[in-house]
Write a protein that holds these residues in place. Structure first.
Motif, PDB file in Angstrom:
ATOM      1  N   THR A 161      10.309   6.720   3.235  1.00 48.52           N
ATOM      2  CA  THR A 161       8.903   6.701   3.645  1.00 48.52           C
ATOM      3  C   THR A 161       8.526   5.348   4.225  1.00 48.52           C
ATOM      4  O   THR A 161       7.872   5.265   5.269  1.00 48.52           O
ATOM      5  CB  THR A 161       7.984   7.030   2.448  1.00 48.52           C
ATOM      6  N   LEU A 162       8.953   4.294   3.565  1.00 45.55           N
ATOM      7  CA  LEU A 162       8.666   2.945   4.037  1.00 45.55           C
ATOM      8  C   LEU A 162       9.292   2.708   5.409  1.00 45.55           C
ATOM      9  O   LEU A 162       8.647   2.218   6.330  1.00 45.55           O
ATOM     10  CB  LEU A 162       9.170   1.917   3.027  1.00 45.55           C
ATOM     11  N   SER A 163      10.548   3.080   5.557  1.00 47.56           N
ATOM     12  CA  SER A 163      11.257   2.905   6.820  1.00 47.56           C
ATOM     13  C   SER A 163      10.559   3.663   7.959  1.00 47.56           C
ATOM     14  O   SER A 163      10.354   3.123   9.048  1.00 47.56           O
ATOM     15  CB  SER A 163      12.702   3.383   6.666  1.00 47.56           C
ATOM     16  N   GLU A 186       0.831  -1.205   0.000  1.00 44.84           N
ATOM     17  CA  GLU A 186       0.000   0.000   0.000  1.00 44.84           C
ATOM     18  C   GLU A 186       0.870   1.261   0.000  1.00 44.84           C
ATOM     19  O   GLU A 186       0.601   2.203  -0.737  1.00 44.84           O
ATOM     20  CB  GLU A 186      -0.944   0.017   1.199  1.00 44.84           C
ATOM     21  N   ILE A 187       1.904   1.270   0.828  1.00 43.99           N
ATOM     22  CA  ILE A 187       2.803   2.421   0.886  1.00 43.99           C
ATOM     23  C   ILE A 187       3.498   2.614  -0.457  1.00 43.99           C
ATOM     24  O   ILE A 187       3.554   3.731  -0.983  1.00 43.99           O
ATOM     25  CB  ILE A 187       3.836   2.249   2.021  1.00 43.99           C
ATOM     26  N   LEU A 188       4.025   1.531  -1.014  1.00 46.21           N
ATOM     27  CA  LEU A 188       4.713   1.631  -2.303  1.00 46.21           C
ATOM     28  C   LEU A 188       3.767   2.113  -3.399  1.00 46.21           C
ATOM     29  O   LEU A 188       4.123   2.968  -4.211  1.00 46.21           O
ATOM     30  CB  LEU A 188       5.343   0.291  -2.686  1.00 46.21           C
ATOM     31  N   ASP A 189       2.577   1.567  -3.430  1.00 41.82           N
ATOM     32  CA  ASP A 189       1.600   1.956  -4.446  1.00 41.82           C
ATOM     33  C   ASP A 189       1.187   3.421  -4.281  1.00 41.82           C
ATOM     34  O   ASP A 189       1.114   4.164  -5.255  1.00 41.82           O
ATOM     35  CB  ASP A 189       0.382   1.035  -4.379  1.00 41.82           C
ATOM     36  N   ASP A 190       0.925   3.835  -3.042  1.00 41.26           N
ATOM     37  CA  ASP A 190       0.541   5.227  -2.773  1.00 41.26           C
ATOM     38  C   ASP A 190       1.624   6.214  -3.199  1.00 41.26           C
ATOM     39  O   ASP A 190       1.328   7.329  -3.606  1.00 41.26           O
ATOM     40  CB  ASP A 190       0.239   5.438  -1.288  1.00 41.26           C
ATOM     41  N   ARG A 191       2.884   5.786  -3.104  1.00 40.02           N
ATOM     42  CA  ARG A 191       4.013   6.660  -3.439  1.00 40.02           C
ATOM     43  C   ARG A 191       4.496   6.466  -4.873  1.00 40.02           C
ATOM     44  O   ARG A 191       5.584   6.872  -5.228  1.00 40.02           O
ATOM     45  CB  ARG A 191       5.165   6.420  -2.457  1.00 40.02           C
ATOM     46  N   GLY A 239      16.927   7.718  -8.837  1.00 42.23           N
ATOM     47  CA  GLY A 239      17.558   7.475  -7.546  1.00 42.23           C
ATOM     48  C   GLY A 239      16.897   8.261  -6.431  1.00 42.23           C
ATOM     49  O   GLY A 239      16.762   7.789  -5.305  1.00 42.23           O
ATOM     50  N   ARG A 240      16.461   9.451  -6.759  1.00 37.21           N
ATOM     51  CA  ARG A 240      15.769  10.280  -5.762  1.00 37.21           C
ATOM     52  C   ARG A 240      14.481   9.605  -5.292  1.00 37.21           C
ATOM     53  O   ARG A 240      14.169   9.590  -4.106  1.00 37.21           O
ATOM     54  CB  ARG A 240      15.486  11.639  -6.376  1.00 37.21           C
ATOM     55  N   GLN A 241      13.718   9.042  -6.240  1.00 36.74           N
ATOM     56  CA  GLN A 241      12.492   8.353  -5.855  1.00 36.74           C
ATOM     57  C   GLN A 241      12.792   7.061  -5.107  1.00 36.74           C
ATOM     58  O   GLN A 241      12.073   6.704  -4.173  1.00 36.74           O
ATOM     59  CB  GLN A 241      11.593   8.074  -7.066  1.00 36.74           C
ATOM     60  N   VAL A 242      13.856   6.354  -5.497  1.00 37.01           N
ATOM     61  CA  VAL A 242      14.260   5.140  -4.760  1.00 37.01           C
ATOM     62  C   VAL A 242      14.477   5.500  -3.295  1.00 37.01           C
ATOM     63  O   VAL A 242      13.944   4.853  -2.385  1.00 37.01           O
ATOM     64  CB  VAL A 242      15.540   4.505  -5.363  1.00 37.01           C
ATOM     65  N   GLY A 243      15.263   6.549  -3.053  1.00 33.40           N
ATOM     66  CA  GLY A 243      15.557   6.976  -1.691  1.00 33.40           C
ATOM     67  C   GLY A 243      14.316   7.430  -0.946  1.00 33.40           C
ATOM     68  O   GLY A 243      14.126   7.112   0.231  1.00 33.40           O
ATOM     69  N   ALA A 244      13.450   8.172  -1.619  1.00 34.51           N
ATOM     70  CA  ALA A 244      12.228   8.665  -0.983  1.00 34.51           C
ATOM     71  C   ALA A 244      11.293   7.512  -0.610  1.00 34.51           C
ATOM     72  O   ALA A 244      10.704   7.513   0.476  1.00 34.51           O
ATOM     73  CB  ALA A 244      11.517   9.650  -1.906  1.00 34.51           C
ATOM     74  N   LEU A 245      11.161   6.541  -1.505  1.00 32.98           N
ATOM     75  CA  LEU A 245      10.321   5.372  -1.197  1.00 32.98           C
ATOM     76  C   LEU A 245      10.867   4.610   0.005  1.00 32.98           C
ATOM     77  O   LEU A 245      10.118   4.241   0.911  1.00 32.98           O
ATOM     78  CB  LEU A 245      10.244   4.440  -2.407  1.00 32.98           C
ATOM     79  N   ALA A 246      12.173   4.380   0.009  1.00 37.09           N
ATOM     80  CA  ALA A 246      12.796   3.643   1.113  1.00 37.09           C
ATOM     81  C   ALA A 246      12.647   4.405   2.427  1.00 37.09           C
ATOM     82  O   ALA A 246      12.362   3.810   3.468  1.00 37.09           O
ATOM     83  CB  ALA A 246      14.262   3.378   0.804  1.00 37.09           C
TER      84      ALA A 246
END
Length: 118
Positions: free
Chosen positions: A57-59, A15-20, A48-55
């Motif tokens: 937010t998830l964390s 859900e978090i990944l999909d929302d982001r 890379g910016r989105q990779v970091g932001a997703l990680a």
């Protein structure tokens, strides 16, 4: 501390990944494959910016629920691993995901998309 079952954790993470706006989310069931983790979730991000932001937010979301994830790869942010215990999350830039091709390595372990609750 709240303990989530693996299915609840998978639902929360997807859900978090999909929302982001993560792309191509895949869940691998590795319970009966001799792996050191029960489930892997693989997702792509556009940069890379989105990779970091997703990680990040998830964390943060996991920490708010009492789960202390281990996060690796934030410095480069080409591929970040978020270890949430029974579930590992790999977030890739598309070219890096294609190069490592974890789905092929664990072929046959993919959970059918109609079973994904996100």
């Amino acid at each position: 501390m709240v303990t989530l079952s693996p299915p609840e954790l998978i639902e929360l993470i997807t859900e978090i990944l999909d929302d982001r706006k993560a792309l191509d989310i895949v869940i691998l069931d590795l319970k009966d494959r001799g792996a050191i983790v029960d489930y892997m979730i693989i997702a792509s991000a556009t940069s890379g910016r989105q990779v970091g932001a997703l990680a990040d937010t998830l964390s943060q979301s996991l920490k708010q629920r009492g789960i202390l994830p281990v996060v690796e790869g934030m410095a480069q942010a080409d591929w970040v691993l978020v270890d949430a215990g029974d579930v590992w999350v790999h977030i890739f830039k598309p070219d890096i995901r294609l190069f490592y091709n974890l789905e092929k390595m664990w072929s046959g372990a993919q959970v059918p998309s109609d079973l994904i609750v996100a």
